[in-house]
Design a protein around this motif. Sequence first.
Motif: not given
Lengths: 179, 239, 614
Positions: C414-415, C426-434, C441-444, C480-482
Amino acid sequence: MVEKPRVATASLCGCFGCHMSLLDIDERILQLVDLVTFDRTPLTDIKTLGDCDLGLIEGGVANAENVEVLREFRRCCKTLVAVGACAVNGGIPAMRNQFGLAECLRESYCEGIGVHNPGIPNDPEIPLLLNQVHPIHEVVAIDYVLPGCPPSADAIWTFLTELLEGRPIAFPYTQIHFD
Amino acid sequence: MSKSFKLDGRAIPFETGQTIMDAALAAGVYIPHLCHNPEFAPHGSCRVCLVDIGGRQVSACTAAASEGMEVDSSSEAIQATRRAILQMLFVEGNHVCPACEKSGACQLQAVAYYAGMLAPHFTHFFPRRPVDASHSDVIIDFNRCILCELCVRASRDLDGKRVFAISGRGLESHLVIDSPSGLLGDSSFAVGDKAAHVCPTGAILPKGRGYETPIGERLYDREPISIVGDVRAHEEEVV
Amino acid sequence: MNASTAVTVEGFVAESLVTHGRDPRHLLQHLIRVQQRFSCVPDAAVEALSAALDVTRTQVRAAIAFYAFLHERPRGAFEIRFSDNITDRMLGSRRLIRLLIERLELSGLPAWGRDLIRDDGRVSVGLASCTGMCDQGPALLVNGQAVTNLDAQRVDRIADLVQEGIPLERWPGEFFRVENNIRRHGLLLSNPANDGAALHRLIDEGADDALAEVERSGLRGRGGAGFTTAIKWRFCREAPGIDRYVVCNADEGEPGTFKDRVLLTDYADLVIEGMTVCAGVIGARRGFLYLRGEYRYLLPHLESVLQRRRAEGLLGTMILGRDGFDFDIEIHLGAGAYICGEESALIESLEGKRGVTRKRPPFPVTSGFDDQPTVVNNVETFLAAARVVQWGGYWLRGEGTDQSAGSKILSVSGDCAWPGIYEYPFGTPVHQVLSDCGAENTQAVQISGAAGATLSPADFDRIIAFEDLPTAGSFMIFDDSRDLLDMVRNFAAFFAHESCGFCTPCRVGGALLRNLVEKVAAGQGSEYDLSEMRHIGAVMRQASYCGLGHTAPNHVLNTLDKFPQIYRRRLEREAHTPSFDLDSALSEARALTGRDDIGAHIRAQIPEGSEVSA
């Protein structure tokens, strides 16, 4: 004096059987007349629709005029009821949905047995048929349904009296049937 | 000391290996169902026999009974879900009760009455499906098929013929017939087959017997299916 | 069909029967071969297989109709299928499909289940559910072979090659290049080397010891459900049965997941070692690797790995010289059915049937393939199990959380700047991956595929773990453009297409849901339709027969909660709108009568109190 609830009825694509069943309440119709005032309905032959408390719709939606009448009923009636199999799920007329409209019209007006002057009618006075017949809830929001082909006079009576008296509508087992 | 569980507050005895449905039916307590028929292995596809056990919904026909469980089969929530499932079946096919010979003795209809369904509610698909009248004794109206697979199972497991199968997937799933032409008349099907007598709807009907019983006297005209029982139980009288 | 072709078909089937046997359970594999050779399964093949395998012709036809990659009527000599995952669409696949269609002089657009076939039979264009190339899409399959990194130029070239009738073997090799794109190595990916160490340990220390290590590790299934692997193996080992089977679920069908493809490419030895260890623990002599049809290009590679391992004594009879330790693996192909990722449907498919979920219990551990005790594990699980047996349970426990030991391999697409494979504890937060993959500018985030959960920024502190965000590994990012409704439309159509059709709520509810989503997307929906979507979604979630139906409405229910505006901004003002477009419903009558007067049209509903001016 408190004004009596106003009731309107219409038959869209149906056979008027539900209206006949309404008349089958026999002498109770006198009670009904005491309870309500009839607005537009084939029973009174009043052609224009005023603001009503209750609208009873028989028949499914098969043509442009059905849509117009149904929408007018929805606009004018506080409570709208689908009465009978055709209003509820399209009923017998919806069996034409098995075929294309062209097939139906050609069979009826062009190629069928005994057709003279073949040709699909196109007079602007005649409402155009929809591609398919639809139950009325697919066109407007409805508040209640009364199934049956037709719903029995007793079922109609149960429905009307309980609704008018503001009770929750509960039918005895034998009054609910889909045919 | 026999084991038991509670069904809507009532104690239902059961033996190990019995499903909730088996035990309930044995105790004379009705749980609505369409694809289930005690003569065949549980199937679990129609989902109408959904019951609630401690907040989890399971199909009574496939869930094993266990000691002390509390099963809810009559709450408004369960009935509402059943109604939605039935409504899905009604809009999926073309169920024109006024034009069906099975009306009044149809299990789909009777279960709908039992669950308090008044109308199909959802948007109709109005699929175009054929009627197969090629067989001399039996007619198949695919408009009324609810994919319970009872005829598939009866033909395969009891008749030893494998006349029927389900083909396609998703909403395209449909009953098919094993014959060179795909027509029933060209298959090995016979009116005496078990498969001719298990259909819970009017999809498989014997020819030449339409509308025999007057309205008012039909199987489910006077009393609900919870008292009358399945079509199957009465089908044998006719055969 | 002329007689000479019929002979060829029969000849081909006869040869297939000789080579691959007359076990009715090989029906699907025969069908796949016939399809591959003739671009369809001709009547003659149906008859021949029906006669040879003791299945009815109806059962053969039913299987053909079930699997999206099998057809009774011919597709093009070049059968092209565009991967139609939302990530392909975000990379411009729709534009490329139109371009190819134009170049090939086809008309219309393909839809799921509806292929465009050119009259001369040269080419057909259709769609496929996610083909697992999301990090290098848009992608397509041509005669089953994956083509990646599509752009206008590549599509143009493909059109030329098709027009000129150039066989696939002579197409440019770079079209078929599939990259691994491993961006972050963790516990499992750090070291692909394998020298049979886990098997040596198994032989040296015994099956009890190996199982004890798996138990100690706390390893849980990586396919999403997270069942404890040791318990599964133990149940299977202790279940009564004549034979036992090990099945590797490589039907990586969850949209947005592609890590198994990478594992089977670069870590196949370890995966097979994990299967072999499992066989040693439970006492199985036969195993299957169920490879999704979309990954058929991996077949020669995997066969060669199996062959090499047989030669090295790591597979086959008397493994590592141990008397009685016999185990071999067959690769079975899928043919385009998402449901076959569900373990009991997978077993049905292994047995050559339509992939319909089985009634459970009994579970596969007691009654699986051939009704015998069977372990079905994910590719990644077998890989982890091999390492656990080799290095011990504590090695896995060194990472992760209490309830989720070890690491998780994510397929990120994806974006973001660097889509690909990321392995995290395991235990890694989503924002770390992002942040690691360069998402801005992740919307989802759609986690765990179309069946998973839709995360909004409020969820980005949550962690990847069974106790918080369980995932089979798909991680699709939307900036956020999607328009997230595009995602919902894609998934709703996907689930309607992939429902096996067995149970009512999933079969009918999935189609109703798709239609409502399309209605809202077309600007014809109302508040009532949103409440209907919730209602249908709730029924599917609680009443469906298997996990597919339970999870199919997730994306709709999640987005209705977290992103209501994607629906609301398209709603009509009325509380209720017709289920169909009224004016279009007069189209046939207008055409038949030639009328176009005012009475031949139905105006859209006019809200009460507002008058339209001309």
